[in-house]
Design an enzyme around this catalytic site. Structure first.
Site, PDB file in Angstrom:
ATOM      1  N   GLY A  41       1.283  -0.807  -0.331  1.00  0.00           N
ATOM      2  CA  GLY A  41       0.051   0.101   0.127  1.00  0.00           C
ATOM      3  C   GLY A  41       0.340   1.378   0.136  1.00  0.00           C
ATOM      4  O   GLY A  41       0.862   2.614  -1.080  1.00  0.00           O
ATOM      5  N   TYR A  42       1.860   1.312   0.821  1.00  0.00           N
ATOM      6  CA  TYR A  42       2.729   2.457   1.108  1.00  0.00           C
ATOM      7  C   TYR A  42       3.373   2.838  -0.728  1.00  0.00           C
ATOM      8  O   TYR A  42       3.277   3.473  -1.193  1.00  0.00           O
ATOM      9  CB  TYR A  42       3.704   2.194   2.144  1.00  0.00           C
ATOM     10  CG  TYR A  42       5.125   3.115   2.181  1.00  0.00           C
ATOM     11  CD1 TYR A  42       4.039   5.051   2.167  1.00  0.00           C
ATOM     12  CD2 TYR A  42       6.335   3.232   2.094  1.00  0.00           C
ATOM     13  CE1 TYR A  42       5.712   5.662   2.720  1.00  0.00           C
ATOM     14  CE2 TYR A  42       7.081   3.853   1.790  1.00  0.00           C
ATOM     15  CZ  TYR A  42       7.423   4.817   2.367  1.00  0.00           C
ATOM     16  OH  TYR A  42       8.024   5.980   2.610  1.00  0.00           O
ATOM     17  N   ALA A  43       4.203   1.498  -0.771  1.00  0.00           N
ATOM     18  CA  ALA A  43       4.986   1.396  -2.071  1.00  0.00           C
ATOM     19  C   ALA A  43       3.922   2.482  -3.285  1.00  0.00           C
ATOM     20  O   ALA A  43       4.545   2.633  -4.012  1.00  0.00           O
ATOM     21  CB  ALA A  43       5.513   0.070  -2.070  1.00  0.00           C
ATOM     22  N   THR A  74       1.526   4.255  -3.044  1.00  0.00           N
ATOM     23  CA  THR A  74       1.444   5.930  -3.045  1.00  0.00           C
ATOM     24  C   THR A  74       2.331   6.520  -3.709  1.00  0.00           C
ATOM     25  O   THR A  74       2.356   7.081  -4.667  1.00  0.00           O
ATOM     26  CB  THR A  74       1.243   6.040  -1.539  1.00  0.00           C
ATOM     27  OG1 THR A  74       2.023   6.162  -1.107  1.00  0.00           O
ATOM     28  CG2 THR A  74      -0.139   5.263  -0.490  1.00  0.00           C
TER      29      THR A  74
END
Length: 236
Positions: A143-145, A147
């Protein structure tokens, strides 16, 4: 610069001030941390001021840019270090957590980048922040990657859209960096294993990342444009 009260953000603020720039330390939550960064800059003979705002709200960020222009006469460098990281396997991540990251990391970068594109003076630089995790494919970071992949796409395209403006647009992608946020919740064995992954066999420091930003922000780095610079000791 957005997120100037954080570990990397504070180091960047101090480094740019040492380069002779008047620095605006933006913060969203901790006024005390931002003021501490300002005090460290001024104690070293630099110029800095702390200003609040929600990076995802255009009205608040417009007000911040207005205040900067009124106080300092214009905007020459914009550094987007503001961001949040929430970790979980994609199959288990709460949508609310993903939405929170998207709001700050993607919408916030969009809002600030748009204002930077409209306000930066010739010779200026916009420096966004990605992450080396976009290349590492580590579990729990999906999820972070995602963004930060969006941040990279916006950055690279905006560099081409600003043709003729004499403004550079780049992204810095740090690897594991020894900040309080990184160390929190990790045992010594895990930290040592992560540090050993890079060929240089250590974690990065906030100052390492700040040096990369400084290079891109100064005339010496002005021929670098439309790039993602991986500041990670060779880990990816």
């Amino acid at each position: 610069m957005t997120g100037g009260s954080g570990g990397i953000g504070g180091a960047v603020a101090r480094r740019l001030a040492a380069d002779g720039m008047a620095v605006v330390v933006h913060y969203a939550g901790s006024a005390a941390k931002a003021e501490a960064v300002v005090e460290s800059v001024t104690a070293a003979g630099g110029t800095a001021v702390a200003l609040p705002g929600d990076v995802a709200e255009p009205t608040q960020m417009t007000g911040l840019f207005d205040a900067v222009e009124e106080r300092f006469g214009g905007v020459d460098v914009v550094v987007n270090t503001a961001g949040i990281m929430l970790l979980a396997p994609l199959a288990e991540m709460e949508l609310e957590a993903f939405d929170r990251m998207h709001r700050v990391n993607v919408r916030g970068t969009f809002v600030v980048s748009q204002l930077a594109a409209r306000r930066l003076r010739p010779g200026g630089a916009l420096i966004n922040f990605s992450t080396s995790v976009t290349r590492l494919q580590q579990p729990d970071y999906g999820g972070y990657a995602a963004t930060k992949g969006a941040v990279e796409a916006m950055t690279l395209i905006m560099a081409r859209e600003l043709r003729g403006r004499d403004v550079t647009v780049n992204a810095v992608a740090p690897g594991p960096t020894a900040t309080p946020l990184f160390v929190e919740g990790k045992g010594e064995e895990l930290i040592a294993r992560i540090a050993a992954a890079a060929p240089l066999e250590r974690l990065g420091t906030p100052e390492d990342i700040a040096e990369t930003v400084s290079f891109l922000a100064r005339p010496a780095g002005h021929w670098i444009n439309g790039q993602v610079l991986f500041s990670n000791g060779g880990i990816a």
